[in-house]
Design an enzyme around this catalytic site. Sequence first.
Site, mmCIF file in Angstrom:
data_model
loop_
_atom_site.group_PDB
_atom_site.id
_atom_site.type_symbol
_atom_site.label_atom_id
_atom_site.label_comp_id
_atom_site.label_asym_id
_atom_site.label_seq_id
_atom_site.Cartn_x
_atom_site.Cartn_y
_atom_site.Cartn_z
ATOM 1 N N HIS A 72 17.368 -41.485 20.496
ATOM 2 C CA HIS A 72 18.065 -40.748 21.553
ATOM 3 C C HIS A 72 16.598 -39.276 21.297
ATOM 4 C CE1 HIS A 72 21.118 -42.332 23.730
ATOM 5 N NE2 HIS A 72 20.968 -43.135 23.155
ATOM 6 N N TYR A 200 25.736 -35.198 29.895
ATOM 7 C CA TYR A 200 27.395 -33.881 29.581
ATOM 8 C C TYR A 200 27.429 -33.184 31.075
ATOM 9 C CZ TYR A 200 26.716 -33.648 24.461
ATOM 10 O OH TYR A 200 26.617 -34.088 23.082
ATOM 11 N N PRO A 292 34.266 -30.888 20.262
ATOM 12 C CA PRO A 292 32.821 -32.703 20.298
ATOM 13 C C PRO A 292 31.923 -31.988 21.135
ATOM 14 C CG PRO A 292 35.252 -32.635 20.880
ATOM 15 C CD PRO A 292 35.536 -31.358 20.625
ATOM 16 N N LYS A 296 28.871 -31.939 17.081
ATOM 17 C CA LYS A 296 28.539 -31.739 14.767
ATOM 18 C C LYS A 296 29.440 -31.875 14.017
ATOM 19 C CE LYS A 296 24.813 -29.455 16.296
ATOM 20 N NZ LYS A 296 24.113 -30.984 16.079
ATOM 21 N N TYR A 384 21.127 -28.922 19.100
ATOM 22 C CA TYR A 384 21.483 -30.443 18.753
ATOM 23 C C TYR A 384 21.186 -31.420 17.713
ATOM 24 C CZ TYR A 384 23.831 -33.954 21.621
ATOM 25 O OH TYR A 384 24.873 -35.003 21.659
HETATM 26 P P1 RFL Z 1 37.864 -37.392 7.785
HETATM 27 O O1 RFL Z 1 37.390 -38.101 8.892
HETATM 28 O O2 RFL Z 1 39.485 -36.772 8.946
HETATM 29 O O3 RFL Z 1 38.759 -37.454 6.499
HETATM 30 C C1 RFL Z 1 39.951 -37.313 5.887
HETATM 31 C C2 RFL Z 1 40.068 -38.734 5.831
HETATM 32 O O4 RFL Z 1 41.248 -37.857 4.286
HETATM 33 C C3 RFL Z 1 42.383 -38.840 5.034
HETATM 34 N N1 RFL Z 1 43.565 -37.852 4.493
HETATM 35 C C4 RFL Z 1 44.623 -38.280 2.728
HETATM 36 N N2 RFL Z 1 44.393 -38.810 1.894
HETATM 37 C C5 RFL Z 1 44.343 -37.756 0.960
HETATM 38 N N3 RFL Z 1 46.098 -37.542 0.347
HETATM 39 C C6 RFL Z 1 46.106 -36.818 1.923
HETATM 40 N N4 RFL Z 1 47.370 -35.417 1.549
HETATM 41 C C7 RFL Z 1 45.568 -36.778 2.946
HETATM 42 N N5 RFL Z 1 45.532 -36.196 4.094
HETATM 43 C C8 RFL Z 1 44.044 -36.568 5.161
HETATM 44 C C9 RFL Z 1 42.485 -38.967 6.104
HETATM 45 O O5 RFL Z 1 43.468 -40.312 6.612
HETATM 46 C C10 RFL Z 1 41.531 -39.178 6.521
HETATM 47 O O6 RFL Z 1 40.891 -40.685 5.798
HETATM 48 O O7 RFL Z 1 37.268 -35.511 7.553
HETATM 49 P P2 RFL Z 1 36.000 -35.639 7.648
HETATM 50 O O8 RFL Z 1 35.119 -37.160 6.471
HETATM 51 O O9 RFL Z 1 35.491 -34.254 6.784
HETATM 52 O O10 RFL Z 1 34.914 -36.219 8.213
HETATM 53 C C11 RFL Z 1 34.958 -35.198 9.728
HETATM 54 C C12 RFL Z 1 34.493 -36.093 10.894
HETATM 55 O O11 RFL Z 1 35.137 -36.915 10.845
HETATM 56 C C13 RFL Z 1 34.406 -35.172 12.116
HETATM 57 O O12 RFL Z 1 34.406 -33.701 12.471
HETATM 58 C C14 RFL Z 1 34.022 -36.528 13.542
HETATM 59 O O13 RFL Z 1 34.174 -36.610 14.263
HETATM 60 C C15 RFL Z 1 33.833 -34.968 14.716
HETATM 61 N N6 RFL Z 1 33.934 -35.395 16.303
HETATM 62 C C16 RFL Z 1 32.062 -35.903 15.895
HETATM 63 N N7 RFL Z 1 31.180 -34.776 15.275
HETATM 64 C C17 RFL Z 1 29.721 -35.491 14.928
HETATM 65 O O14 RFL Z 1 28.834 -34.649 14.450
HETATM 66 N N8 RFL Z 1 28.847 -35.861 16.124
HETATM 67 C C18 RFL Z 1 29.838 -36.331 17.239
HETATM 68 O O15 RFL Z 1 29.438 -36.821 18.387
HETATM 69 C C19 RFL Z 1 31.062 -36.130 16.826
HETATM 70 N N9 RFL Z 1 32.449 -36.645 17.848
HETATM 71 C C20 RFL Z 1 34.311 -35.781 16.576
HETATM 72 C C21 RFL Z 1 33.528 -36.770 18.228
HETATM 73 C C22 RFL Z 1 35.766 -36.198 16.870
HETATM 74 C C23 RFL Z 1 36.435 -36.685 17.673
HETATM 75 N N10 RFL Z 1 37.499 -36.096 17.549
HETATM 76 C C24 RFL Z 1 38.741 -37.648 17.121
HETATM 77 C C25 RFL Z 1 38.287 -35.460 16.998
HETATM 78 C C26 RFL Z 1 33.882 -37.246 19.176
HETATM 79 C C27 RFL Z 1 35.801 -37.151 18.798
HETATM 80 C C28 RFL Z 1 36.761 -37.957 20.249
HETATM 81 C C1 PHB Z 2 29.877 -39.524 21.219
HETATM 82 O O1 PHB Z 2 29.664 -40.204 21.938
HETATM 83 O O2 PHB Z 2 31.927 -39.566 20.607
HETATM 84 C C2 PHB Z 2 30.411 -38.539 21.423
HETATM 85 C C3 PHB Z 2 28.327 -38.120 21.590
HETATM 86 C C4 PHB Z 2 28.479 -36.148 21.802
HETATM 87 C C5 PHB Z 2 29.502 -36.081 22.302
HETATM 88 C C6 PHB Z 2 30.902 -36.156 21.720
HETATM 89 C C7 PHB Z 2 31.555 -37.732 21.133
HETATM 90 O O3 PHB Z 2 28.917 -34.429 21.993
#
Ligand code: RFL
Ligand code: PHB
Length: 389
Positions: A72, A200, A292, A296, A384
């Site tokens: 993108h 957005y 989100p 990041k 970004y």
């Molecule tokens: P995670 O993914 O939460 O993984 C942590 C893991 O640890 C386990 N755990 C345990 N295991 C053993 N003992 C315990 N006591 C434990 N407690 C927890 C959990 O089960 C889990 O498997 O953290 P990690 O690996 O640091 O990864 C971070 C990312 O998941 C997170 O930052 C992103 O998903 C955020 N995010 C986005 N980030 C981006 O860079 N680009 C995006 O487009 C983006 N979109 C988003 C997002 C997060 C979203 N939500 C749902 C918050 C969109 C959404 C909607």
């Molecule tokens: C996504 O595709 O889930 C997504 C993309 C951009 C964002 C957050 C989530 O800023």
Amino acid sequence: MRTQVAIIGGGPSGLLLSQLLHRKGIDTVVLERKTRDYVLGRIRAGVLETGMVVLMREAGVSARLDAESFVHDGVIISYADEKFDINFKELTGTSVVVYGQTEVTRDLYDAREAMGGKIVFNTENVQIHAAESDAPYVTYRVAGTEHRIDCDYVAGCDGFHGVSRKTIPSTVRREYEKIYPFGWLGILSETPPVNDELIYVNSDRGFALCSMRNANLSRYYIQCSMSDSPEDWTDEAFWDELKHRLPSAEAEKLITGPSIEKSNAPLRSFVTEPMRWGRLFLCGDAAHIVPPTGAKGLNTAASDIHYLYHGLIQMFETGDSEGIDRYSEKALARVWKAERFSWWMTNLLHRFPDQNAFDLKMQRAEIEFLRSNRQAQAVLAQNYVGLPY
Ligand code: RFL
Ligand code: PHB
């Protein structure tokens, strides 16, 4: 059991660190509270910075990412039925790719399994002991049996609700937090995306985002009330509200269909300092959360892993602790910039319950400035696509 690095959490942070270290001959054990299927069932990030893609290549897990991700070169910002493009390629010379976190995690699990990596699922009551000493260890339970792992270092990659952060005494830990007064309701549907680039949207009815995973898989979000649960929203109600928020041209061409996933995420900014305590290192969501809006979260988790991985390699290969000693400082310097950008994007694009007429005028002026000013666009674009590691 003994290992060099005990990794708590089998999300993207923990798996990536494990995979990178394994390729340098360093032994790790990953402890995950849930099952592989549960972790892969979470629909989260979609946008990857180049830095993260490079790290996936370094980890030897980029074959599918390189073949199937979508480049993108920009995003669209929309307000009041107007829209404009922020062209990353022109403004920064680089781009981002769309490749779901689910796929990143699947590729990492497959690679760990292929290389005989040790991942223990369904762990309960994980506890980190003696992190301040030279001989830390981790205890946990699986199916009622107690286990112990002795190690050189512990990586706390267990997300926001994990145990690692809480292991650092409250007298040492400083926490910074902002909770936003709304959430995001997201749906995944097997329909073609409404647009090639992400859109957005700042609308009078609240924020909306049009994203995607591939040519027939769309991801849409709308700003919703914090107390809404996904069951409160039928698919029809979601599509109807989304159409009201989109620019009219996109509302008309939006293709709707049944949702295959629907979830609500609260919006929070959070940072804990320091990110190291003795031989325990916090990475990713265990140490910081961003709303989100700037895409990041996963990308900042990846930059933490980059710093920790290089620090650990330096230590194991040469006995030089400089990299791990500076881990917290280096990671936090980048984290705070991602926090600022995510906070700024959130403020620019959402409706806040306490916004008065003046605040709304300020928000509009900021968007119109962005629309007309190339330098302002360049600042958005640089953030970004990802600041340098
Ligand atoms: P995670 O993914 O939460 O993984 C942590 C893991 O640890 C386990 N755990 C345990 N295991 C053993 N003992 C315990 N006591 C434990 N407690 C927890 C959990 O089960 C889990 O498997 O953290 P990690 O690996 O640091 O990864 C971070 C990312 O998941 C997170 O930052 C992103 O998903 C955020 N995010 C986005 N980030 C981006 O860079 N680009 C995006 O487009 C983006 N979109 C988003 C997002 C997060 C979203 N939500 C749902 C918050 C969109 C959404 C909607
Ligand atoms: C996504 O595709 O889930 C997504 C993309 C951009 C964002 C957050 C989530 O800023």
